[in-house]
Design a protein around this motif. Structure first.
Motif, mmCIF file in Angstrom:
data_model
loop_
_atom_site.group_PDB
_atom_site.id
_atom_site.type_symbol
_atom_site.label_atom_id
_atom_site.label_comp_id
_atom_site.label_asym_id
_atom_site.label_seq_id
_atom_site.Cartn_x
_atom_site.Cartn_y
_atom_site.Cartn_z
ATOM 1 N N GLY A 185 -30.317 18.244 -21.408
ATOM 2 C CA GLY A 185 -29.236 19.205 -21.220
ATOM 3 C C GLY A 185 -27.895 18.541 -21.432
ATOM 4 O O GLY A 185 -27.813 17.365 -21.780
ATOM 5 N N GLU A 186 -26.843 19.290 -21.220
ATOM 6 C CA GLU A 186 -25.481 18.776 -21.355
ATOM 7 C C GLU A 186 -25.196 17.770 -20.242
ATOM 8 O O GLU A 186 -25.652 17.934 -19.118
ATOM 9 C CB GLU A 186 -24.474 19.921 -21.259
ATOM 10 N N PRO A 187 -24.404 16.740 -20.514
ATOM 11 C CA PRO A 187 -24.001 15.809 -19.463
ATOM 12 C C PRO A 187 -23.229 16.541 -18.360
ATOM 13 O O PRO A 187 -22.476 17.475 -18.630
ATOM 14 C CB PRO A 187 -23.090 14.815 -20.182
ATOM 15 N N LEU A 188 -23.418 16.108 -17.138
ATOM 16 C CA LEU A 188 -22.762 16.706 -15.984
ATOM 17 C C LEU A 188 -21.320 16.224 -15.896
ATOM 18 O O LEU A 188 -21.042 15.034 -16.091
ATOM 19 C CB LEU A 188 -23.524 16.319 -14.711
ATOM 20 N N ALA A 189 -20.394 17.146 -15.613
ATOM 21 C CA ALA A 189 -18.979 16.793 -15.474
ATOM 22 C C ALA A 189 -18.321 17.736 -14.472
ATOM 23 O O ALA A 189 -18.705 18.910 -14.364
ATOM 24 C CB ALA A 189 -18.263 16.893 -16.816
ATOM 25 N N ILE A 190 -17.357 17.230 -13.730
ATOM 26 C CA ILE A 190 -16.541 18.085 -12.860
ATOM 27 C C ILE A 190 -15.454 18.675 -13.739
ATOM 28 O O ILE A 190 -14.673 17.949 -14.363
ATOM 29 C CB ILE A 190 -15.944 17.285 -11.689
ATOM 30 N N SER A 191 -15.399 20.007 -13.822
ATOM 31 C CA SER A 191 -14.465 20.665 -14.735
ATOM 32 C C SER A 191 -13.169 21.095 -14.072
ATOM 33 O O SER A 191 -12.230 21.479 -14.774
ATOM 34 C CB SER A 191 -15.152 21.861 -15.405
ATOM 35 N N THR A 192 -13.074 21.052 -12.756
ATOM 36 C CA THR A 192 -11.824 21.376 -12.082
ATOM 37 C C THR A 192 -10.795 20.320 -12.491
ATOM 38 O O THR A 192 -11.038 19.119 -12.346
ATOM 39 C CB THR A 192 -12.001 21.368 -10.550
ATOM 40 N N ALA A 193 -9.643 20.776 -13.017
ATOM 41 C CA ALA A 193 -8.640 19.842 -13.535
ATOM 42 C C ALA A 193 -7.838 19.181 -12.423
ATOM 43 O O ALA A 193 -7.610 17.970 -12.443
ATOM 44 C CB ALA A 193 -7.708 20.569 -14.495
#
Length: 180
Positions: free
Chosen positions: A78-86
């Motif tokens: 799957g896609e790599p995990l990332a925190i998207s809150t800027a």
């Protein structure tokens, strides 16, 4: 996708040196199974669609070839995990609540605070990613937030969870605005 991966298959029993091979199915593009039982390399990006599962069968044989055993395995990509809150919006010293967001990974997310400095009073809900509470005093709160996915990437010998971290600063200022 686009992230290095490596796992070592293991066998128990037998004699001498073991040899691993795939005899059915396929591992994701870019990954390889070598004769020592290591699956490794980097799946290309863009790679397969989100959370695609690749079932395959491997066999292990000892040397001299006295024993052969096989097992069904699968790898989920799957896609790599990332925190998207800027960033976190500043707040006066009142009840504060904001929901952090992540992208990628597999399955549900689990949130935690790795480090916390500055005025106390905020906590994160592990299941929802809601950061909330009432800061005790004015100041800058520096938080290192971690998110971990809940689904194993590989059904081999161990569960390999993805995680991502991000540092946030939150300014707590209860100074009333000056009106000229």
């Amino acid at each position: 996708r686009g992230v290095g991966y490596s796992t070592q298959l293991q066998s128990v029993g037998g004699t001498g040196t073991t040899q691993w091979s795939k005899y059915s199915g396929s591992v994701p593009d870019g990954l390889e199974l070598n004769s020592a039982g290591q699956i490794s390399n980097v799946p290309p990006s863009p790679g397969p669609t989100y959370a695609q599962t690749y079932p395959f069968k491997v066999k292990v044989q000892d040397s001299p070839p006295l024993h052969i055993d096989g097992v069904d395995l699968s790898i989920r990509v799957g896609e790599p995990l990332a925190i998207s809150t800027a960033s976190l919006p500043g707040t006066p010293r009142v009840f504060y609540s904001t929901t952090l967001a992540a992208t990628g990974g597999l399955g549900l997310y689990s949130w935690s605070t790795i480090s916390y400095s500055g005025p106390s009073g905020l906590t994160i809900d592990p299941a929802t990613g809601v950061l909330s509470g009432t800061p005790a005093i004015d100041g800058t709160i520096t938080l290192t937030i971690k998110v971990e996915d809940s689904s194993c990437l590989v059904d081999v010998t161990a569960c390999v969870k993805q995680s991502a971290t991000k540092v946030f600063s939150l300014i707590v200022d209860n100074t009333p605005p000056v009106i000229p």
